[in-house]
Design an enzyme around this catalytic site. Structure first.
Site, PDB file in Angstrom:
ATOM      1  N   ASN A  22      52.074 -21.258  44.837  1.00 17.56           N
ATOM      2  CA  ASN A  22      51.345 -21.819  43.681  1.00 17.56           C
ATOM      3  C   ASN A  22      49.907 -21.301  43.648  1.00 17.56           C
ATOM      4  OD1 ASN A  22      52.881 -23.816  41.958  1.00 17.56           O
ATOM      5  ND2 ASN A  22      53.434 -24.543  43.994  1.00 17.56           N
ATOM      6  N   LYS A  96      47.947 -32.958  53.230  1.00 16.38           N
ATOM      7  CA  LYS A  96      47.119 -34.032  53.776  1.00 16.38           C
ATOM      8  C   LYS A  96      46.759 -34.984  52.643  1.00 16.38           C
ATOM      9  CE  LYS A  96      46.667 -32.754  58.047  1.00 16.38           C
ATOM     10  NZ  LYS A  96      47.149 -33.594  59.142  1.00 16.38           N
ATOM     11  N   HIS A 114      53.464 -31.671  42.117  1.00 22.66           N
ATOM     12  CA  HIS A 114      54.410 -32.398  42.966  1.00 22.66           C
ATOM     13  C   HIS A 114      55.839 -32.004  42.561  1.00 22.66           C
ATOM     14  CE1 HIS A 114      55.786 -35.602  45.575  1.00 22.66           C
ATOM     15  NE2 HIS A 114      56.647 -35.937  44.631  1.00 22.66           N
TER      16      HIS A 114
HETATM   17  C1  GAR Z   1      55.470 -26.923  46.272  1.00 19.88           C
HETATM   18  O1  GAR Z   1      56.814 -27.153  45.948  1.00 19.88           O
HETATM   19  C2  GAR Z   1      54.633 -28.135  45.923  1.00 19.88           C
HETATM   20  O2  GAR Z   1      55.040 -28.785  44.754  1.00 19.88           O
HETATM   21  C3  GAR Z   1      54.874 -29.000  47.127  1.00 19.88           C
HETATM   22  O3  GAR Z   1      54.850 -28.107  48.218  1.00 19.88           O
HETATM   23  C4  GAR Z   1      55.294 -26.822  47.780  1.00 19.88           C
HETATM   24  C5  GAR Z   1      54.249 -25.806  48.160  1.00 19.88           C
HETATM   25  O4  GAR Z   1      54.683 -24.500  47.920  1.00 19.88           O
HETATM   26  N1  GAR Z   1      53.881 -30.019  47.244  1.00 19.88           N
HETATM   27  C6  GAR Z   1      54.100 -31.200  47.793  1.00 19.88           C
HETATM   28  O5  GAR Z   1      55.165 -31.520  48.267  1.00 19.88           O
HETATM   29  C7  GAR Z   1      52.905 -32.124  47.807  1.00 19.88           C
HETATM   30  N2  GAR Z   1      53.291 -33.419  48.186  1.00 19.88           N
HETATM   31  P1  GAR Z   1      53.641 -23.295  47.904  1.00 19.88           P
HETATM   32  O6  GAR Z   1      52.809 -23.406  49.185  1.00 19.88           O
HETATM   33  O7  GAR Z   1      54.494 -22.062  47.912  1.00 19.88           O
HETATM   34  O8  GAR Z   1      52.786 -23.402  46.678  1.00 19.88           O
END
Ligand code: GAR
Length: 193
Positions: A22, A96, A114
């Site tokens: 992301n 975190k 999320h």
């Molecule tokens: C993503 O799916 C994001 O939505 C999730 O972690 C992943 C990170 O992927 N976030 C959460 O679960 C927050 N509670 P990335 O590091 O490849 O962006």
């Protein structure tokens, strides 16, 4: 949303803990003329976060913050944000939970992505929980961060169908692809009059 406008892009910090896909999509978006943000700082709690490589590739300042003591960690982050004149924070896979005090310091200026259709499946293991509940679809949400976990005002959501043979991993992959589109769209939305 009241953020600085004008000719300069809004200085943004992206917080990550892992792969940073992301983050990559936000950096790419930030380079477009239509983008209201520039990514000026990457913050992580995890010195091994793979996403840190995007800081090197795109020459963006990175800061690794040890979260053993959250109060000290957050003070250090606030200091960095001030030093770099950061006006917006995008949490992107940041694992975190920020304190109420920290959030108050950036009230209304912290976004999160999320991997579920909030208010369903706050917290972790969202994909497995959706599959276990035999949901027909899940998705992703971009929202403002408030002091309650995954509970701030929703900006945009995208629905993704759950297939019969989906595992948590296969579903996560399809949702992640949508996350990369949704985060920039949500940013455009909050900046549009
Ligand atoms: C993503 O799916 C994001 O939505 C999730 O972690 C992943 C990170 O992927 N976030 C959460 O679960 C927050 N509670 P990335 O590091 O490849 O962006």
């Amino acid at each position: 949303m009241v953020l600085s406008t004008g000719t300069n892009k809004t200085k943004t910090a992206v917080f990550i803990s892992g792969a940073g896909s992301n983050l990559k999509s936000l950096i790419k978006f930030s380079k477009l003329k239509k983008s209201p943000i520039s990514v000026n700082l990457i913050i992580t709690n995890n010195k091994l976060a793979k996403g840190l490589k995007y800081g090197s590739i795109f020459q963006i300042k990175k800061k690794i913050i040890n979260f053993k003591n959250k109060e000290i960690a957050e003070k250090k982050i606030l200091n960095e944000l001030k030093k770099n004149k950061i006006e917006l924070i995008c949490l992107a896979g940041f694992m975190k939970i920020l304190s109420k005090n920290f959030i108050m310091n950036f009230k209304g200026k912290i976004l999160n992505i999320h991997p579920s259709l909030l208010p369903k499946y706050k917290g972790l293991n969202t994909h497995q929980r959706a599959i276990d509940n035999k949901d027909k679809y899940s998705g992703c949400t971009v929202h403002f961060v408030n002091s309650k976990l995954d509970s701030g005002k929703i900006i945009l959501q995208k629905r993704v169908n759950i297939n019969k043979n989906d595992s948590s991993d296969s579903l996560a992959k399809r949702i992640l692809a949508q996350e990369h589109k949704l985060y920039p769209k949500a940013i455009l939305k909050i900046f549009s009059p």
